[in-house]
Design a protein around this motif. Structure first.
Motif, PDB file in Angstrom:
ATOM      1  N   ALA A 196     -23.862  -9.035 -36.733  1.00  0.00           N
ATOM      2  CA  ALA A 196     -23.302  -7.587 -35.550  1.00  0.00           C
ATOM      3  C   ALA A 196     -23.744  -6.348 -35.834  1.00  0.00           C
ATOM      4  N   GLN A 197     -24.874  -6.394 -36.859  1.00  0.00           N
ATOM      5  CA  GLN A 197     -25.240  -5.138 -37.322  1.00  0.00           C
ATOM      6  C   GLN A 197     -26.612  -4.679 -36.431  1.00  0.00           C
ATOM      7  N   TRP A 198     -26.246  -4.419 -35.388  1.00  0.00           N
ATOM      8  CA  TRP A 198     -27.391  -4.212 -34.190  1.00  0.00           C
ATOM      9  C   TRP A 198     -28.176  -2.874 -34.216  1.00  0.00           C
ATOM     10  N   ILE A 199     -29.372  -2.838 -33.780  1.00  0.00           N
ATOM     11  CA  ILE A 199     -30.208  -1.692 -33.766  1.00  0.00           C
ATOM     12  C   ILE A 199     -29.845  -0.868 -32.486  1.00  0.00           C
ATOM     13  N   GLU A 200     -30.102   0.138 -32.343  1.00  0.00           N
ATOM     14  CA  GLU A 200     -29.747   0.886 -31.180  1.00  0.00           C
ATOM     15  C   GLU A 200     -30.469   0.445 -30.013  1.00  0.00           C
ATOM     16  N   GLY A 201     -29.834  -0.077 -28.737  1.00  0.00           N
ATOM     17  CA  GLY A 201     -30.884  -0.190 -27.724  1.00  0.00           C
ATOM     18  C   GLY A 201     -30.665  -1.726 -27.382  1.00  0.00           C
ATOM     19  N   TYR A 202     -30.324  -2.508 -28.637  1.00  0.00           N
ATOM     20  CA  TYR A 202     -30.353  -4.106 -28.491  1.00  0.00           C
ATOM     21  C   TYR A 202     -29.178  -4.474 -27.537  1.00  0.00           C
ATOM     22  N   ASN A 203     -29.311  -5.183 -26.674  1.00  0.00           N
ATOM     23  CA  ASN A 203     -28.313  -5.628 -25.654  1.00  0.00           C
ATOM     24  C   ASN A 203     -27.614  -7.031 -25.928  1.00  0.00           C
ATOM     25  N   GLY A 204     -27.949  -7.443 -27.363  1.00  0.00           N
ATOM     26  CA  GLY A 204     -27.034  -8.503 -27.711  1.00  0.00           C
ATOM     27  C   GLY A 204     -27.613  -9.931 -26.968  1.00  0.00           C
ATOM     28  N   ASP A 205     -28.857  -9.927 -26.511  1.00  0.00           N
ATOM     29  CA  ASP A 205     -28.980 -10.993 -25.811  1.00  0.00           C
ATOM     30  C   ASP A 205     -28.246 -11.552 -24.650  1.00  0.00           C
ATOM     31  N   LEU A 206     -27.530 -10.472 -23.951  1.00  0.00           N
ATOM     32  CA  LEU A 206     -26.639 -11.169 -22.959  1.00  0.00           C
ATOM     33  C   LEU A 206     -26.784 -10.216 -21.555  1.00  0.00           C
TER      34      LEU A 206
END
Length: 232
Positions: free
Chosen positions: A99-109
């Motif tokens: 759950a440590q996502w980089i900025e701009g990542y859409n969570g593959d959803l």
């Protein structure tokens, strides 16, 4: 391995995968060998709807494949007794690793409402556990701005590079007072693989992947979930 490496890869890695696909063709391997995800995730979705038929949140469940789970647990030095069951402290330590996502990542959803993309928050309230040795995590995503009408929702879980393969095999539910209809539309996997093979066969062995636009294929293999909730 970082959480971002689990969920998506950058263009450089994607190009490397495409080079691998080209080498597969040159060796005349069968079509199934061409689509080569490295991580497999069984996915579940919970659409949370309020009394007015508005979507407010989406809860996502990811169940990782056995091999990835084993490597992740070993890397984090968890489940040292190898019984596939984590202690409470181990679960707390594992929680949030993806759950440590980089900025701009859409969570593959990707979620749309009446064809318009729905902006979702970063992951909230993460959880993690194991089931039969597999890591299973959840996270909650809030609709930016509060809510959107749930009368015509569409959702697809996919990694556009197809490094990670998402299969919607876990429950898909709507939670809330509204009575909603759920439909699923599964992709034509064989047809998409055939199209991929046909495309790659048109490329010269010396084709420069870095200087040309290579189509992202992940969405072609994604199951679409459609939700229809009557407005009140």
């Amino acid at each position: 391995m970082t959480a971002k490496a689990v969920a998506a890869v950058d263009r450089g890695t994607y190009l490397a995968v495409m080079r691998w696909l080209l080498s597969v063709i040159s060796c005349c391997l069968p079509i199934p060998a061409m689509a080569h995800p490295h991580v497999f995730i069984d996915t579940g979705l919970e659409f949370i709807v309020d009394e007015n038929g508005q979507l407010t949140h989406v809860r996502v469940t990811w169940a990782y494949d056995e091999l990835f789970s084993l490597l992740q647990l070993e890397d984090m030095r968890l489940d040292q007794d190898g019984d596939g069951v984590l202690t409470q402290n181990e679960e707390e330590f594992l929680t949030g690793f993806d759950a440590q996502w980089i900025e701009g990542y859409n969570g593959d959803l990707i979620v749309t409402a009446a064809g318009v993309p729905v902006a979702l928050s970063a992951p909230l309230s993460p959880s993690a556990t194991t089931e039969d040795g597999r890591i299973v995590t959840t996270h909650l995503r809030a609709v930016e701005g509060g809510s959107v009408p749930a009368s015509a929702l569409s959702a697809k879980a996919f990694d556009e590079t197809y490094y990670t393969a998402y299969e919607v095999t876990r429950p898909v539910v709507v939670t809330g007072p509204a009575v909603c209809q759920i439909e699923r539309f599964d992709p034509d996997i064989d047809g998409q693989l055939a199209q991929m093979q046909a495309f790659l066969l048109t490329l010269d062995a010396d084709y420069d992947l870095e200087e040309n636009d290579i189509p992202m294929v992940g969405e072609n293999f994604a199951t679409e979930i459609r939700i229809s909730c009557p407005a009140t």
